[in-house]
Write an enzyme that holds these catalytic residues in place. Structure first.
Site, PDB file in Angstrom:
ATOM      1  CD  GLU A 208      -2.667   1.135   2.638  1.00 14.76           C
ATOM      2  OE1 GLU A 208      -3.658   1.883   2.706  1.00 14.76           O
ATOM      3  OE2 GLU A 208      -2.360   0.338   3.562  1.00 14.76           O
TER       4      GLU A 208
ATOM      5  CE  LYS B  69      -7.478   1.825   3.254  1.00 18.59           C
ATOM      6  NZ  LYS B  69      -6.260   2.135   4.046  1.00 18.59           N
TER       7      LYS B  69
ATOM      8  CB  CYS C 168      -5.126  -1.412   4.346  1.00 19.33           C
ATOM      9  SG  CYS C 168      -4.340  -1.298   5.970  1.00 19.33           S
TER      10      CYS C 168
END
Length: 352
Positions: free
Chosen positions: A66, A175, A209
């Site tokens: 990430e 995200k 994540c």
């Protein structure tokens, strides 16, 4: 007909390392070197089982963490408190913005260099980037690989790119839900970025994540037929290992979870996040791993050091694993449960 006993391998690799934080040009150069190293290591590992020729021709997926391009701003609050912001924090946000990736400018110098890391090494490349939105489109239109939302010129997204071995941008996933203080500096993505794309190594999807803690998001990716589930992350806790093993077993897929490893000296000298910390002290400890479709650990977890992990796998093991559990097939029970995703098109996509 004789049963085929020799199956083409698939090579999975991840890179646990640090970018040159807040320096995009240097970080892209590092991306290229480490992509080459990962591809070479994966091929060499496969040679002993499959021979040199088959190993060299096997499809490879290389995953980076990430925000690898080019900073996960761990430890810094950008001078923000409820009701107030500081000039110093605003200046660091501008610096962060300047070192981010203009994804929509697909044929511009930054994206061309990133895409060449995949094409020069013949790999499917999955890499976390911080996306900026202040340049005009070039190459394919946004909707071809991700959200049609142009974003604002001052907005950043935590994004994961998937690039083909020919250097084509296949997907750009923003995200959906930045976690905690990340919400100050990153915008929210949308369902158009929930994509699973065809690659020589199989169907590849990315979940970033703590999106991996969103059950409906996982289910949407399973329903799209993911085979190589990429989980770039910043979570370095020991508990992350159990989550990735669960996802491998739940999704009956290969999972590649990749986190940064960095020390204080991987950040600029004037970075305000870690005052007084020695240059060699660890800031992010890693924890990257590769997991199989029954939840078995194939490589890692790797903590407290830089490194490249690889695994040689067979696609047939995905079908073997689904004999008794197929999350989007015989275990989905669409007569009882149904998931509706506001996705790529104006019409909602039903995952049943």
């Amino acid at each position: 007909m004789a049963y085929q006993t020799v199956e083409e391998p698939i090579l999975l690799a991840l890179v646990q390392d640090s970018p040159v934080s807040f320096n995009l040009e240097a970080s892209i150069q590092k991306l290229k070197v480490l992509t080459r190293d990962a591809a070479e290591k994966a091929s060499k590992q496969a040679e002993s089982t499959y021979g040199k020729e088959m190993a060299e021709n096997a499809p490879i997926v290389v995953v980076f963490p990430e925000a690898f391009l080019c900073a996960y701003p761990r430890g810094y609050d950008f001078g923000a408190k409820i009701g107030s912001r500081t000039p110093e924090g605003r200046a660091w946000f501008q610096r962060y913005h300047a070192s981010s990736v203009p994804v929509c400018d697909v044929e511009g110098p930054e994206m061309t260099a990133i895409r060449s890391a995949a094409s020069e090494n013949g790999v499917t490349l999955v890499v976390g980037v911080i996306e900026r939105c202040d340049k005009p489109e070039s190459g394919p239109r946004r909707g071809a690989y991700g959200s049609e939302n142009a974003g604002g010129p001052g907005t950043l997204y935590c994004t994961c790119l998937t690039i083909s071995p020919q250097g084509e941008l296949l997907s750009s996933h923003r995200k959906l839900m930045p976690t905690g203080s990340e919400r100050l500096v990153w915008g929210q993505g949308d369902g158009a970025g929930i994509r699973v794309v065809d690659t020589p190594a199989g169907k590849v999807g990315s979940v970033i994540c703590w999106e991996n803690y969103m059950p409906l998001h996982r289910m949407a990716v399973y329903a799209k037929g993911v085979e190589v589930y990429c989980a770039p992350t910043a979570d370095t806790r020991d508990t992350w290992t159990s989550s990735m093993r669960h996802i491998g077993a739940e999704g009956r897929c290969f999972v590649i979870s990749c986190c940064q490893f960095n020390v204080r000296s991987d950040f600029p000298d004037d970075y305000p996040g870690y005052p007084g910390l020695a240059g060699d002290e660890i800031v992010t400890r890693g924890g990257s791993m590769i997991v199989g479709p029954l939840g078995e650990i194939l490589a890692g977890p790797l903590f407290d050091q830089r490194g490249i992990l690889t695994a040689t796998v067979k696609r047939s093991s995905l079908i073997e694993a689904k004999m008794d559990f197929d999350p989007s097939g015989h275990y989905a029970r669409p007569d009882v449960l149904r998931l509706v995703v506001d996705g790529e098109s104006k019409e909602a996509a039903r995952c049943v």
